[in-house]
Scaffold this active site. Sequence first.
Site, mmCIF file in Angstrom:
data_model
loop_
_atom_site.group_PDB
_atom_site.id
_atom_site.type_symbol
_atom_site.label_atom_id
_atom_site.label_comp_id
_atom_site.label_asym_id
_atom_site.label_seq_id
_atom_site.Cartn_x
_atom_site.Cartn_y
_atom_site.Cartn_z
ATOM 1 N N TYR A 140 12.817 -2.301 -4.925
ATOM 2 C CA TYR A 140 13.548 -1.280 -5.676
ATOM 3 C C TYR A 140 15.003 -1.135 -5.256
ATOM 4 C CZ TYR A 140 9.130 0.293 -7.761
ATOM 5 O OH TYR A 140 7.944 0.359 -8.450
ATOM 6 N N LYS A 191 0.566 -7.612 1.010
ATOM 7 C CA LYS A 191 0.124 -8.863 0.377
ATOM 8 C C LYS A 191 0.592 -10.015 1.261
ATOM 9 C CE LYS A 191 -2.172 -10.293 -3.294
ATOM 10 N NZ LYS A 191 -3.250 -11.049 -2.704
ATOM 11 N N ASP A 224 -4.654 -5.672 -3.393
ATOM 12 C CA ASP A 224 -5.605 -5.842 -4.496
ATOM 13 C C ASP A 224 -6.998 -5.388 -4.069
ATOM 14 O OD1 ASP A 224 -5.244 -7.992 -2.752
ATOM 15 O OD2 ASP A 224 -5.907 -9.504 -4.179
ATOM 16 N N ASP A 248 4.007 2.868 -5.393
ATOM 17 C CA ASP A 248 4.206 3.355 -6.754
ATOM 18 C C ASP A 248 2.946 3.109 -7.597
ATOM 19 O OD1 ASP A 248 5.459 4.372 -8.965
ATOM 20 O OD2 ASP A 248 7.033 2.862 -9.055
ATOM 21 N N ASP A 252 -0.390 5.885 -8.857
ATOM 22 C CA ASP A 252 -0.788 6.112 -10.257
ATOM 23 C C ASP A 252 -2.284 5.876 -10.421
ATOM 24 O OD1 ASP A 252 1.856 6.635 -10.839
ATOM 25 O OD2 ASP A 252 1.863 5.462 -12.681
#
Length: 359
Positions: A140, A191, A224, A248, A252
């Site tokens: 970001y 990851k 994941d 982020d 959600d």
Amino acid sequence: MGSKRKKIAIIGGDGIGPSVTHEAKLLLEIYRDKAGLPLDLWELDLGADRYLRDGVTFPKEIQIAVQRECAAVLLGALGDPRVPGLEHARDILFGMRFGYDLYANVRPVKALSDRLVPLKGRGAKDVDMVVFRENTEGVYVGMGGQFKRGTPDEVAINEDLNTRKGVERIVRAAFEFAKRTGRKRVCMADKSNAMRHAHELWLRVFDEVRREYPEIESRHLYVDALCLLVIQDPTQFEVLVMNNLFGDIVTDLGAALQGGLGMAASANVHASDPTRVAMFEPVHGSAPPLAGKDIANPFAALLTVGMMLTHLGWPDEEKRIERAVAAAIEEKACTVDVGGTLGTRAAAAWVRERIAKEL
């Protein structure tokens, strides 16, 4: 109650932002006028309307005044289809996140009603975790570019920036929070199997920091796998820590376990120095199609006020606001998205009246 005045800057922003923020401001006014909390509220005219009117996004003098004078900022939401480049939103949001070095984005994933938990055989007691999202690095930061734009040979690059300092302080913030609040488990998600360089740093730093907290059970998961396990059994998670992008996305996903984005609150803090100005915002965006219709859920904004009051030194009030929102959901005194029939204003007023009676 501490007698030193605490100044709070209020930015309604765009879309549904001004309406839910107005309801949150009325709640702060109750705390100021009825409970006698030493709060000074400072409303700022910033957002798409202001930008379209006179080109102003986040003036330097306002940015400095907020940093010097305010204990906290309450932000509604930013984003307006009339400003497709989001120039104003970037300047305001990143002006605070990056400008004030608010490196910890703290997002509780806590269900307040069994009815809102979409998982079969699970209830509110099963969903109670807090996500620490790194807020000043990662993809970001906007490093990168486009080459041969608009041609068949176009190349687009976004860089994932991670620093030793940035990773260490967010990981430490998660462990310190767990220790302070009596939580026993911290999980870091990355990851590192695919993003070998950037996320090996996360893995290594996590391994070093966790040794300083032997009383806390620590665990590493690929992001994941984390998404899978959060849905299969949310009870195994208490504190999660991860980079900007993953934080982020995962919050959600977490919001779905709370009854949607209309129930999710967040704080942006400089975790190692609580005296710095902190910024509080609902997780939901500006939802332009819902603006001005009195249908947006105000509860995320009210719960965000609760997080702010804890930060300012009144943690009992966050619990009081949570109880009042839970009661509203139970009585179906809420908006349509969480099973009620009330509009934004009426749902917020129901919660405020209950709180005012208690104070």
